[in-house]
Design an enzyme around this catalytic site. Structure first.
Site, PDB file in Angstrom:
ATOM      1  N   ASP A 160       2.396  30.439 -13.712  1.00  9.01           N
ATOM      2  CA  ASP A 160       3.048  30.949 -12.519  1.00  9.01           C
ATOM      3  C   ASP A 160       3.119  29.828 -11.485  1.00  9.01           C
ATOM      4  OD1 ASP A 160       2.896  33.327 -13.852  1.00  9.01           O
ATOM      5  OD2 ASP A 160       1.981  34.457 -12.208  1.00  9.01           O
ATOM      6  N   HIS A 209      -0.671  28.767 -20.072  1.00 15.40           N
ATOM      7  CA  HIS A 209      -0.390  29.243 -21.424  1.00 15.40           C
ATOM      8  C   HIS A 209       0.441  28.228 -22.184  1.00 15.40           C
ATOM      9  CE1 HIS A 209      -1.513  33.638 -20.658  1.00 15.40           C
ATOM     10  NE2 HIS A 209      -1.650  33.050 -19.473  1.00 15.40           N
ATOM     11  N   SER A 215      -2.947  24.192  -8.971  1.00 19.18           N
ATOM     12  CA  SER A 215      -2.791  22.782  -9.314  1.00 19.18           C
ATOM     13  C   SER A 215      -1.402  22.560  -9.898  1.00 19.18           C
ATOM     14  CB  SER A 215      -3.881  22.331 -10.281  1.00 19.18           C
ATOM     15  OG  SER A 215      -3.962  20.927 -10.300  1.00 19.18           O
TER      16      SER A 215
END
Length: 394
Positions: free
Chosen positions: A169, A245, A363
Site C-alpha cells: 500500500d 507482498h 518506508s
C-alpha cells in the site's frame, strides 16, 4: 455649572497624569534603564531596546521563506542537497534512534491506554481499521503489533488481468524503463543501479569490486537482448499497511543486506538527496521470473531500521555491529542444498500476492524486473495504490 465642569476636567487631568507615570515606569522596567534626561522613576522613550540578532533572524527567515514559497509557486524543483548537507544529515544518530524506537514499540501498553494511543495515531494518519483482521484496538499489546497488523483476506483482492501486482500500500513515486546505469528515484534525481544492487560477484565490498561500465552492468542483468529493464518505486506512508507482498510469481536466489544510513525516504527528501536509496540500509532479494531477471528491495528509513523477511530467519537489520560500506549475502539455493533452511532446492518460490515481509513503520520498496519490450504500466506516478492492484502487463 462652570465650577462643576472645571472640577471634572481637573480629575481627568490628574487621572491621565497617573496613567502616564505608570506607563513610563513600565517602560523603564522593560528596557532596564531610564530614557536620557529623566530619572528612573519616570520619563518617556522607545518601549523596547533594539536586538540585532533576533531582528536578523526574523528578517532572514522571512526572506528565505518567501524565496522558498516563490520557487514553489513558479514550479521550480527544489535544489539538490550539497555533499556537505548530506554528510551533516548522515551524521545524525538515526540508527541509534531507530533502535530505541524499536524498543519503544515492543513495550506492552496497559489495556486502558491502548485505545486512546491507537485512536490518536488512526486520526493523525487516516488509518482504515475496518480493513484490519482484528478491529478491536485493545487486542494489540504494543505499537509494533498495531503497526504490523494483518488485514482481512477480502481486503486486498489480486488483479487477475495483470502479471505484475502492487507489492505494498502506498503511492507510486516513479516508474518506467531503465535506460542506463542511472535509475530515477524521483523525476530528475537518480541513483546508481550497480551501487543499489551491488556487484554481481559475492561477498565483497562495493568499493573493492572492479567497476563495470554502465551498459555492461545493465546488460548483464538481462537474459535476452530483446528485453528491457523496468522499475517501479512505491512509498509507504506511516498510516499505510506495513507488510509487503510478492508482486509476481518468481524465485528468489539471493538475499543481499546492505547496512547503511536511515534517512527519511519521503518523496520530499528523495527529491533532494541524490543516491538516497544507495545510502540507506536495504534488503535486496534477487532472482528470476518467467521473463528473466527480477528483484525486490525493501529500503529502510528513519525509525524503520527493522526490515523483516518471513522466510529468512537469519536476517537482522540495523544491528550495532554492522558497518556501512559492506554487505552480507545469502544464497537460498546453496542453503537449501546444505540443509540449512526450509527453502526449496533452487531458491525460494514466491507466489503473486504472497506476504513476504514487513516494515516497522512506513518506508519504500523498489521493484526492478526484466520484461519484453511491449510491457506497459497501467499506473502513473503520484497514484495511490494498494496491495494486489495491477501495475501493468503485456
Amino acid at each position: 455649572m462652570a465650577a462643576s465642569i472645571q472640577a471634572k476636567c481637573s480629575r481627568l487631568i490628574c487621572s491621565a497624569r497617573r496613567w502616564s507615570g505608570g506607563q513610563r515606569r513600565l517602560l523603564v522596567t522593560s528596557s532596564g534603564k531610564a530614557p536620557k534626561g529623566e530619572k528612573a522613576s519616570g520619563g518617556g522613550g522607545f518601549p523596547f531596546r533594539p536586538r540585532p540578532l533576533p531582528l536578523l533572524l526574523v528578517t532572514g527567515g522571512g526572506y528565505y521563506g518567501y524565496q522558498h514559497y516563490k520557487k514553489r509557486e513558479d514550479g521550480a524543483p527544489p535544489a539538490l542537497a550539497t555533499p556537505a548537507q548530506v554528510a551533516l544529515y548522515r551524521s545524525f544518530p538515526t540508527r541509534l534512534l531507530s533502535r530505541a524506537w524499536g524498543r519503544v514499540n515492543q513495550v506492552e501498553l496497559p489495556t486502558w491506554l491502548r485505545k486512546p494511543v491507537y485512536s490518536l495515531y488512526i486520526w493523525t494518519f487516516g488509518v482504515n481499521m475496518q480493513e484490519a483482521a482484528v478491529e478491536d484496538l485493545s487486542h494489540y499489546r504494543n505499537l509494533g503489533e498495531f503497526f504490523r497488523r494483518r488485514l482481512k483476506e477480502s481486503a486486498r483482492p489480486l488483479c487477475s488481468a495483470s502479471c505484475l501486482v502492487c507489492p505494498a500500500d502506498g503511492k507510486i513515486v516513479h516508474l518506467g524503463r531503465v535506460l542506463a546505469s542511472e535509475v530515477e528515484q524521483v523525476k530528475g534525481v537518480t541513483y546508481s543501479l550497480e551501487h543499489f544492487l551491488g556487484p554481481r560477484g559475492e561477498g565483497a565490498s562495493p568499493a573493492d569490486s572492479p567497476e563495470a561500465t554502465p551498459p555492461s552492468f545493465r546488460a548483464g542483468l538481462l537474459s535476452s537482448p530483446d528485453n528491457h529493464l523496468f522499475h517501479v518505486v512505491v512509498y509507504l506512508a506511516p498510516g499505510d499497511y506495513h507488510r509487503f507482498h510478492s508482486p509476481a510469481d518468481w524465485t528468489v536466489d539471493l538475499r543481499r543486506h546492505f547496512p547503511g544510513s536511515l534517512m527519511s525516504v519521503s518523496p520530499g527528501v528523495a527529491g533532494r538527496v541524490k543516491e538516497l536509496f544507495c545510502l540507506n540500509e536495504r534488503v535486496a532479494l534477487s532472482g528470476r521470473w518467467r521473463h528473466g531477471f527480477f528483484s525486490f528491495t525493501a529500503v529502510g528509513a528513519t525509525n524503520v531500521g527493522s526490515i523483516r523477511v518471513y522466510f529468512d530467519q537469519e536476517l537482522q537489520t540495523n544491528a550495532a555491529r554492522d558497518k556501512e560500506g559492506k554487505f552480507h549475502d545469502l544464497r537460498y539455493a546453496a542453503a537449501a542444498t546444505a540443509g540449512e533452511g526450509g527453502s526449496a532446492r533452487g531458491g525460494v518460490a514466491l507466489h503473486r500476492g504472497e506476504a513476504v515481509g514487513e516494515f516497522n513503520l512506513g518506508s519504500t520498496v523498489v521493484v526492478l524486473f526484466e520484461a519484453p519490450r511491449d510491457f506497459a504500466f497501467s499506473v502513473k506516478p503520484g497514484q495511490t495504490v494498494k496491495v494486489g492492484e495491477g501495475l501493468g502487463g503485456l
